[in-house]
Design a protein around this motif. Structure first.
Motif, mmCIF file in Angstrom:
data_model
loop_
_atom_site.group_PDB
_atom_site.id
_atom_site.type_symbol
_atom_site.label_atom_id
_atom_site.label_comp_id
_atom_site.label_asym_id
_atom_site.label_seq_id
_atom_site.Cartn_x
_atom_site.Cartn_y
_atom_site.Cartn_z
ATOM 1 N N UNK A 67 0.841 -1.197 0.000
ATOM 2 C CA UNK A 67 0.000 0.000 0.000
ATOM 3 C C UNK A 67 0.878 1.250 0.000
ATOM 4 N N UNK A 68 2.012 1.181 0.681
ATOM 5 C CA UNK A 68 2.934 2.319 0.683
ATOM 6 C C UNK A 68 3.521 2.544 -0.708
ATOM 7 N N UNK A 69 3.912 1.464 -1.367
ATOM 8 C CA UNK A 69 4.469 1.608 -2.723
ATOM 9 C C UNK A 69 3.454 2.228 -3.667
ATOM 10 N N UNK A 70 2.208 1.791 -3.523
ATOM 11 C CA UNK A 70 1.153 2.334 -4.367
ATOM 12 C C UNK A 70 0.968 3.835 -4.106
ATOM 13 N N UNK A 71 0.945 4.197 -2.826
ATOM 14 C CA UNK A 71 0.771 5.597 -2.437
ATOM 15 C C UNK A 71 1.910 6.456 -3.006
ATOM 16 N N UNK A 72 3.134 5.951 -2.897
ATOM 17 C CA UNK A 72 4.286 6.704 -3.413
ATOM 18 C C UNK A 72 4.202 6.866 -4.932
ATOM 19 N N UNK A 73 3.708 5.830 -5.597
ATOM 20 C CA UNK A 73 3.613 5.868 -7.052
ATOM 21 C C UNK A 73 2.591 6.910 -7.495
ATOM 22 N N UNK A 74 1.429 6.894 -6.834
ATOM 23 C CA UNK A 74 0.361 7.835 -7.185
ATOM 24 C C UNK A 74 0.825 9.281 -6.979
ATOM 25 N N UNK A 75 1.619 9.493 -5.900
ATOM 26 C CA UNK A 75 2.036 10.855 -5.567
ATOM 27 C C UNK A 75 3.525 11.043 -5.820
ATOM 28 N N UNK A 76 3.990 10.501 -6.903
ATOM 29 C CA UNK A 76 5.432 10.480 -7.154
ATOM 30 C C UNK A 76 6.010 11.872 -7.400
ATOM 31 N N UNK A 77 5.141 12.873 -7.561
ATOM 32 C CA UNK A 77 5.661 14.221 -7.802
ATOM 33 C C UNK A 77 5.857 15.003 -6.510
ATOM 34 N N UNK A 78 5.292 14.508 -5.417
ATOM 35 C CA UNK A 78 5.440 15.204 -4.135
ATOM 36 C C UNK A 78 6.713 14.768 -3.432
ATOM 37 N N UNK A 79 7.182 15.631 -2.529
ATOM 38 C CA UNK A 79 8.384 15.267 -1.776
ATOM 39 C C UNK A 79 8.003 14.339 -0.621
ATOM 40 N N UNK A 80 9.011 13.602 -0.197
ATOM 41 C CA UNK A 80 8.845 12.659 0.902
ATOM 42 C C UNK A 80 8.280 13.345 2.141
ATOM 43 N N UNK A 81 8.835 14.518 2.436
ATOM 44 C CA UNK A 81 8.406 15.249 3.622
ATOM 45 C C UNK A 81 6.915 15.571 3.576
ATOM 46 N N UNK A 82 6.489 16.083 2.425
ATOM 47 C CA UNK A 82 5.074 16.424 2.260
ATOM 48 C C UNK A 82 4.204 15.172 2.415
ATOM 49 N N UNK A 83 4.637 14.081 1.815
ATOM 50 C CA UNK A 83 3.830 12.858 1.861
ATOM 51 C C UNK A 83 3.729 12.301 3.273
ATOM 52 N N UNK A 84 4.852 12.343 4.004
ATOM 53 C CA UNK A 84 4.845 11.791 5.362
ATOM 54 C C UNK A 84 3.896 12.555 6.295
ATOM 55 N N UNK A 85 3.609 13.802 5.939
ATOM 56 C CA UNK A 85 2.722 14.603 6.785
ATOM 57 C C UNK A 85 1.244 14.418 6.432
ATOM 58 N N UNK A 86 0.985 13.595 5.416
ATOM 59 C CA UNK A 86 -0.406 13.361 5.016
ATOM 60 C C UNK A 86 -1.117 12.467 6.030
ATOM 61 N N UNK A 87 -2.043 13.050 6.782
ATOM 62 C CA UNK A 87 -2.711 12.297 7.851
ATOM 63 C C UNK A 87 -3.618 11.201 7.326
ATOM 64 N N UNK A 88 -4.068 11.337 6.074
ATOM 65 C CA UNK A 88 -4.949 10.295 5.548
ATOM 66 C C UNK A 88 -4.183 9.016 5.232
ATOM 67 N N UNK A 89 -2.869 9.112 5.114
ATOM 68 C CA UNK A 89 -2.086 7.901 4.872
ATOM 69 C C UNK A 89 -1.128 7.576 6.016
ATOM 70 N N UNK A 90 -0.571 8.596 6.626
ATOM 71 C CA UNK A 90 0.357 8.398 7.757
ATOM 72 C C UNK A 90 -0.226 9.031 9.027
ATOM 73 N N UNK A 91 -1.342 8.487 9.542
ATOM 74 C CA UNK A 91 -1.972 9.137 10.696
ATOM 75 C C UNK A 91 -1.045 9.171 11.905
ATOM 76 N N UNK A 92 -0.869 10.367 12.446
ATOM 77 C CA UNK A 92 -0.046 10.505 13.651
ATOM 78 C C UNK A 92 1.340 11.057 13.386
ATOM 79 N N UNK A 93 1.797 11.009 12.123
ATOM 80 C CA UNK A 93 3.123 11.539 11.814
ATOM 81 C C UNK A 93 3.044 13.064 11.764
ATOM 82 N N UNK A 94 3.929 13.728 12.477
ATOM 83 C CA UNK A 94 4.011 15.182 12.443
ATOM 84 C C UNK A 94 5.412 15.593 12.043
#
Length: 263
Positions: free
Chosen positions: A144-171
């Motif tokens: 599921x993580x690989x899929x998420x990264x593929x769909x949002x491959x244009x965003x930076x890692x930092x931005x993606x890690x802060x997405x609460x809908x996929x990484x709930x709790x990461x700040x």
DNA sequence: TACTCTGTTGAATA
DNA sequence: TTATTCAACAGAGT
């Protein structure tokens, strides 16, 4: 900055009230905190109910009271839960106070970025039921993580890690800690190799586990071999290689990384 | 005194 | 549709 582990810590602060009955409720009505217009619901319907249990998931908390009363709390940026005993008088930023026999449950939030919701229903609220799966659950899979990264491959890692809908709790600090431990530059795009994606998946889970163990149970200061203690002020050194850490705003958020370790 | 910075979410904008 | 920017706040620091 309440993230996954801090939220878990604050949730447990109210545990001494479990089993007790609400005698008194004080609410600072009209604040943005109660934007789901639950201030009157709390004021009129919480007294007389017994506090049954609580749960935390990501940055969300759910408190269950008897007779189908649910209280949801998000701490925002400066929210805290604490308890106090006899003689307590609510301060300026104690926006919700729940009085019980010999104990007060308090929600304190100077900056009022938090969110409080209340609901009367037999089943748990929809917003809780529909929350994303926890990062330490088996539903958070490598695929599921690989899929998420593929769909949002244009965003930076930092931005993606802060997405609460996929990484709930990461700040902010956890995202930096994850990138640092995985030796991945926070500005990397989501277009990671399969090996790097697997490494990221393992690291996300490791940082969640470690944070919950150290901060979630009794809020100890994380050890010096984490990035955590070095990232806040200028002049910090990488715990691994002693290179001077870089700090810059990335996508509008202060980001700290090691220019040597993180490629 | 006045200005800047902090960090989370969701709405507005590109 | 998706990515980026900004407003909601109060307080600590410069």
């Amino acid at each position: 900055m309440p993230e996954l582990a801090e939220v878990e810590y604050y949730r447990t602060q109210w545990n001494d009230g479990i089993g007790k009955t609400v005698q008194y409720v004080n609410v600072h009505s009209g604040l943005r905190l109660f934007r789901d217009s639950c201030d009157t619901t709390i004021q009129y319907h919480l007294a007389g109910r017994r506090f049954i249990s609580s749960q935390a998931s990501g940055k969300q908390m759910l408190f269950r009271f008897s007779g189908g009363f649910w209280l949801g709390i998000h701490l925002g940026m400066s929210g805290q839960l604490y308890t106090s005993g006899d003689g307590f008088y609510p301060g300026l930023h104690d926006h919700l106070v729940i009085g019980m026999s010999k104990i007060y449950l308090n929600f304190h939030d100077p900056r009022r970025f938090g969110r409080i919701r209340a609901q009367l229903s037999q089943n748990e609220p929809a917003w809780w039921h529909n929350r994303p799966r926890d990062l330490l659950s088996k539903e958070f899979t490598h695929d599921s993580l690989r899929h998420f990264l593929m769909v949002h491959s244009r965003s930076s890692l930092k931005v993606l890690l802060l997405r609460q809908d996929f990484f709930p709790g990461i700040g902010n600090w956890m995202a930096d800690e994850i990138c640092w431990r995985a030796r991945l530059h926070p500005a990397l795009s989501g277009k990671l190799s399969a090996e790097h994606a697997k490494l990221l998946w393992r690291t996300v889970r490791a940082v969640c586990r470690d944070a919950l163990r150290v901060i979630g149970t009794n809020w100890k200061t994380p050890p010096d071999h984490w990035l955590f203690n070095r990232r806040w002020k200028n002049g910090g050194k990488c715990p691994r290689c002693e290179t001077g850490l870089r700090r810059e705003a990335l996508a509008g958020r202060t980001t700290c990384w090691c220019p040597t370790c993180q490629m």
